[in-house]
Every structure is written in C-alpha cells, then in structure tokens.
Design a protein around this motif. Structure first.
Motif, PDB file in Angstrom:
ATOM      1  N   SER A   1      50.634  57.123  73.774  1.00  0.00           N
ATOM      2  CA  SER A   1      49.628  56.130  74.174  1.00  0.00           C
ATOM      3  C   SER A   1      48.312  56.786  74.558  1.00  0.00           C
ATOM      4  N   GLU A   2      48.369  58.007  75.105  1.00  0.00           N
ATOM      5  CA  GLU A   2      47.140  58.733  75.446  1.00  0.00           C
ATOM      6  C   GLU A   2      46.485  59.316  74.189  1.00  0.00           C
ATOM      7  N   ALA A   3      47.314  59.644  73.200  1.00  0.00           N
ATOM      8  CA  ALA A   3      46.788  60.257  71.979  1.00  0.00           C
ATOM      9  C   ALA A   3      45.796  59.345  71.271  1.00  0.00           C
ATOM     10  N   ILE A   4      46.130  58.048  71.201  1.00  0.00           N
ATOM     11  CA  ILE A   4      45.239  57.134  70.474  1.00  0.00           C
ATOM     12  C   ILE A   4      44.044  56.698  71.310  1.00  0.00           C
ATOM     13  N   HIS A   5      43.940  57.256  72.526  1.00  0.00           N
ATOM     14  CA  HIS A   5      42.781  56.954  73.377  1.00  0.00           C
ATOM     15  C   HIS A   5      42.022  58.225  73.744  1.00  0.00           C
ATOM     16  N   GLY A   6      42.015  59.190  72.831  1.00  0.00           N
ATOM     17  CA  GLY A   6      41.157  60.360  73.028  1.00  0.00           C
ATOM     18  C   GLY A   6      41.834  61.700  73.056  1.00  0.00           C
ATOM     19  N   ASP A   7      43.163  61.745  73.330  1.00  0.00           N
ATOM     20  CA  ASP A   7      43.822  63.040  73.480  1.00  0.00           C
ATOM     21  C   ASP A   7      44.247  63.687  72.166  1.00  0.00           C
ATOM     22  N   LEU A   8      43.967  63.035  71.048  1.00  0.00           N
ATOM     23  CA  LEU A   8      44.268  63.654  69.755  1.00  0.00           C
ATOM     24  C   LEU A   8      43.523  64.971  69.565  1.00  0.00           C
ATOM     25  N   GLY A   9      42.477  65.163  70.363  1.00  0.00           N
ATOM     26  CA  GLY A   9      41.683  66.385  70.258  1.00  0.00           C
ATOM     27  C   GLY A   9      42.453  67.653  70.576  1.00  0.00           C
ATOM     28  N   VAL A  10      43.619  67.525  71.217  1.00  0.00           N
ATOM     29  CA  VAL A  10      44.387  68.738  71.536  1.00  0.00           C
ATOM     30  C   VAL A  10      45.036  69.316  70.284  1.00  0.00           C
ATOM     31  N   ILE A  11      45.157  68.508  69.219  1.00  0.00           N
ATOM     32  CA  ILE A  11      45.814  68.972  68.000  1.00  0.00           C
ATOM     33  C   ILE A  11      44.806  69.711  67.125  1.00  0.00           C
ATOM     34  N   GLN A  12      45.150  70.920  66.771  1.00  0.00           N
ATOM     35  CA  GLN A  12      44.345  71.723  65.852  1.00  0.00           C
ATOM     36  C   GLN A  12      45.054  71.806  64.502  1.00  0.00           C
ATOM     37  N   LYS A  13      44.295  72.079  63.453  1.00  0.00           N
ATOM     38  CA  LYS A  13      44.854  72.044  62.104  1.00  0.00           C
ATOM     39  C   LYS A  13      45.993  73.035  61.910  1.00  0.00           C
ATOM     40  N   GLN A  14      46.004  74.126  62.665  1.00  0.00           N
ATOM     41  CA  GLN A  14      47.069  75.119  62.515  1.00  0.00           C
ATOM     42  C   GLN A  14      48.326  74.740  63.297  1.00  0.00           C
ATOM     43  N   ASP A  15      48.261  73.655  64.083  1.00  0.00           N
ATOM     44  CA  ASP A  15      49.414  73.243  64.892  1.00  0.00           C
ATOM     45  C   ASP A  15      50.423  72.452  64.071  1.00  0.00           C
ATOM     46  N   VAL A  16      51.669  72.463  64.538  1.00  0.00           N
ATOM     47  CA  VAL A  16      52.724  71.621  63.986  1.00  0.00           C
ATOM     48  C   VAL A  16      53.021  70.524  65.005  1.00  0.00           C
ATOM     49  N   VAL A  17      53.271  69.300  64.531  1.00  0.00           N
ATOM     50  CA  VAL A  17      53.583  68.189  65.418  1.00  0.00           C
ATOM     51  C   VAL A  17      55.047  67.788  65.251  1.00  0.00           C
ATOM     52  N   LEU A  18      55.732  67.646  66.374  1.00  0.00           N
ATOM     53  CA  LEU A  18      57.082  67.082  66.407  1.00  0.00           C
ATOM     54  C   LEU A  18      56.975  65.742  67.125  1.00  0.00           C
ATOM     55  N   CYS A  19      57.154  64.648  66.395  1.00  0.00           N
ATOM     56  CA  CYS A  19      57.038  63.315  66.984  1.00  0.00           C
ATOM     57  C   CYS A  19      58.438  62.738  67.177  1.00  0.00           C
ATOM     58  N   ILE A  20      58.730  62.304  68.406  1.00  0.00           N
ATOM     59  CA  ILE A  20      60.059  61.795  68.741  1.00  0.00           C
ATOM     60  C   ILE A  20      59.988  60.292  68.986  1.00  0.00           C
ATOM     61  N   SER A  21      60.774  59.552  68.235  1.00  0.00           N
ATOM     62  CA  SER A  21      60.846  58.096  68.424  1.00  0.00           C
ATOM     63  C   SER A  21      62.152  57.599  67.820  1.00  0.00           C
ATOM     64  N   ASN A  22      62.990  56.978  68.635  1.00  0.00           N
ATOM     65  CA  ASN A  22      64.274  56.522  68.131  1.00  0.00           C
ATOM     66  C   ASN A  22      64.097  55.486  67.020  1.00  0.00           C
ATOM     67  N   SER A  23      63.246  54.492  67.258  1.00  0.00           N
ATOM     68  CA  SER A  23      63.023  53.458  66.247  1.00  0.00           C
ATOM     69  C   SER A  23      62.069  53.926  65.156  1.00  0.00           C
ATOM     70  N   GLY A  24      61.132  54.785  65.533  1.00  0.00           N
ATOM     71  CA  GLY A  24      60.114  55.245  64.592  1.00  0.00           C
ATOM     72  C   GLY A  24      59.099  54.183  64.247  1.00  0.00           C
ATOM     73  N   ASN A  25      59.200  53.027  64.908  1.00  0.00           N
ATOM     74  CA  ASN A  25      58.324  51.899  64.578  1.00  0.00           C
ATOM     75  C   ASN A  25      57.660  51.267  65.800  1.00  0.00           C
ATOM     76  N   SER A  26      57.661  51.964  66.920  1.00  0.00           N
ATOM     77  CA  SER A  26      56.978  51.393  68.084  1.00  0.00           C
ATOM     78  C   SER A  26      55.486  51.304  67.770  1.00  0.00           C
ATOM     79  N   PRO A  27      54.780  50.317  68.324  1.00  0.00           N
ATOM     80  CA  PRO A  27      53.364  50.114  67.964  1.00  0.00           C
ATOM     81  C   PRO A  27      52.509  51.362  68.105  1.00  0.00           C
ATOM     82  N   GLU A  28      52.734  52.097  69.189  1.00  0.00           N
ATOM     83  CA  GLU A  28      51.932  53.311  69.408  1.00  0.00           C
ATOM     84  C   GLU A  28      52.174  54.334  68.298  1.00  0.00           C
ATOM     85  N   ILE A  29      53.437  54.460  67.883  1.00  0.00           N
ATOM     86  CA  ILE A  29      53.772  55.422  66.836  1.00  0.00           C
ATOM     87  C   ILE A  29      53.185  54.984  65.494  1.00  0.00           C
TER      88      ILE A  29
END
Length: 319
Positions: free
Chosen positions: A78-106
């Motif tokens: 929820s913080e990512a879509i309000h400005g915190d996406l800036g912590v991700i750099q192109k060389q980083d790998v993202v591990l996203c955890i979501s049981n449903s995989g379909n929550s609105p934020e995801i």
C-alpha cells in the motif's frame, strides 16, 4: 471446553499445517531453483513486497535474509503505490508475496514491480492470479485447507510462506558460503552475539590469586580466602606450575599431615586446564563443562593472566 478439547484442537491445527507443508515440499522444483539463482546472481538487493498477513511474513523473511548474507528490504504494497516505489532500483529483484495474488493493492502494483526491477518472483497460492501472470517465476504456496475452522484467518498459507522464505534463505546462505564467522558480524548483540563473538578476556575476574611453589599453607589459605574463586594458582615468574583449590586443602587436613611443613608445591595439582585470553568465551565454557570444573586459568602467551568462572559465563548468557 475442557483440557482434552484444547489439546485436540491444537493437534488438529498442527496436523493440518504439517500436511500442507508436506505438499509444499513435494512441489519444490525447477521454479524454486530458478528463483534462488535469480536472487543469487542479482546485482542489487532483494525487495520483498506484501500486504496484510503476507506483509508480516515478508518482514520476517527480510530479517532472515539480511542476517544470513542476502541484502534485502521490505516494501509494503500500500505504501509502494503512494511513493515508496522509489526504493526499487533496476538491478534489484522483487519477491512479491500474496496468497490470492489478486488483492487490489497487488493488482495495481505488479506491472510497476516488473518494470522497475530486474526480475519479479511471485509467491502466491493462486497460479492464475494477476501476480502470477506478471511474475518471471512463480513459487506456488497454495493450500487445500487452512487450519482456521472458519477458513478466514490465514494459517496454513502463512506457514507455507514463512517456510518457503526460510528455504530460500538457507539455499542462498549455502551458495554464498556463509559461515559462522559471517553470521557473527550481523549478530553482535544478545546471547547469540555473545556466543559468537565474545572473547575470554572480557569475562576474566579482577581477582588474580597466586602463590609460589615455596609458599606456606598459611599463605595458600590467605590467597584462596582473598578471592571468591576457591582457588589459587601456583606460579614461577607468571609461568603456571599448578593450582590449589579449597578442596585440596580439606583433603590435606583430612590426611592428618603436619601442615607446618607443607608447601604449596606439595599439594598443588600440576598441569591445570588453561585457555588463552583471546579464545572465544564459548570455548572456555566447553572446557569447563567437559572437565566438570568451576574455574579455568586464563593465559596470555602461556603466562598467567587471570581466572574465568563458569558462573560469570552463565550469567552473561554464554553456553
């Protein structure tokens, strides 16, 4: 509800989760291998994303990874879509955890996670979800049965997420040849840190009882009584010749010897156990336990330096 009911519910909960963990173990395949290889070869850090209960799991996974040699950072969805996406750099790998995989934020986030990083790994229980659709690798954590009787609280699913995070961390730890000394660098505090890093010198007593081999029994008694260790060290120019304990004195008296003629060298125990001051404190504890003794003579380059007491080590959490 009586005690037997409570025990039955607890056992049933664990049985359900154990069953789901067994299923997860049997699903470990090339997708897991690929995820490990992607994280291991990344030029940047691992960003772990989650929301709700998965966020709590994500924080734990990040803590485990950081302490075992894989630089990681948690990002709340929820913080990512309000400005915190800036912590991700192109060389980083993202591990996203979501049981449903379909929550609105995801759903709102996954496209950005994929675009902004070098790779997106989805940990989800739904391989047909939006998260799965955008992921380069899918780690399947679906469960057939939650332990919650109302099927509302994430239980089995979060257990699988946590366990799979541990599996990732341990595989990466082995790939990085991460050893005990490396682990110690990141755990300087608490009992764990002390056991990994503390040296004998830190716990040496301020009392340093000693006598010479020609000292009288009176001098020996005074030396032992002047400290709290119940022991004195027989030395010659700081070279250790032996030790005398209060037990040695009692045995001498019981033997009926003429104590006016007895010298320290007559009742000392030669070749006592010693340890160098720069040794790990946990090594000293092992010597104390293995030999069933309460005190250990500490040396500096072979010369008498002081005494370390088992009770001091126990009080400081050394085991």
């Amino acid at each position: 509800m009586d005690a037997s009911n409570i025990i039955s519910i607890a056992k049933s909960t664990l049985a359900i989760e154990i069953t789901e963990l067994e299923k997860l173990k049997n699903r470990i395949d090339e997708d897991f291998v690929k995820a490990v290889e992607i994280i291991h070869s990344a030029q940047g850090k691992l960003i772990v994303v989650g929301i709700g209960k998965s966020a709590h799991v994500g924080n734990k996974i990040v803590a485990t990874l950081n302490s075992t040699g894989t630089p990681s950072q948690f990002l709340h969805a929820s913080e990512a879509i309000h400005g915190d996406l800036g912590v991700i750099q192109k060389q980083d790998v993202v591990l996203c955890i979501s049981n449903s995989g379909n929550s609105p934020e995801i759903i709102n986030l996954v496209a950005y996670l994929k675009d902004y990083s070098s790779a997106l790994i989805g940990m989800t229980g739904n391989k047909k979800s939006k998260l799965a659709e955008y992921s380069d690798v899918i780690l399947d954590t679906h469960v057939d049965l939650e332990a919650c009787p109302n099927k509302l609280a994430p239980t089995s699913s979060t257990t699988l997420q946590m366990a799979l995070g541990d599996a990732l961390a341990i595989c990466l730890m082995e790939l990085n040849d991460f050893k005990e000394n490396d682990f110690a660098k990141f755990h300087p505090g608490g009992s764990l840190g002390k056991n990994l890093t503390s040296r004998v010198e830190q716990f040496v007593s301020s009392q340093k009882p000693q006598v010479t081999q020609e000292s009288s029994i009176r001098d020996v008694i005074i030396s032992i009584s002047a400290s709290s260790h119940g022991i004195t060290v027989v030395t010659n120019d700081e070279q250790i010749l032996g030790v005398i304990t209060d037990g040695d004195l009692r045995r001498m008296l019981l033997n009926g010897e003429d104590i006016s003629k007895v010298l320290a060298k007559d009742i000392m125990s030669a070749n006592p156990k010693t340890i160098e001051k720069d040794s790990l404190a946990k090594s000293a504890m092992k010597v104390l336990k293995d030999n069933n003794i309460g005190q250990l003579i500490v040396t500096e380059k072979g010369k008498y330096f002081g005494i370390i007491d088992i009770h001091k080590l126990l009080d400081e959490g050394i085991n």
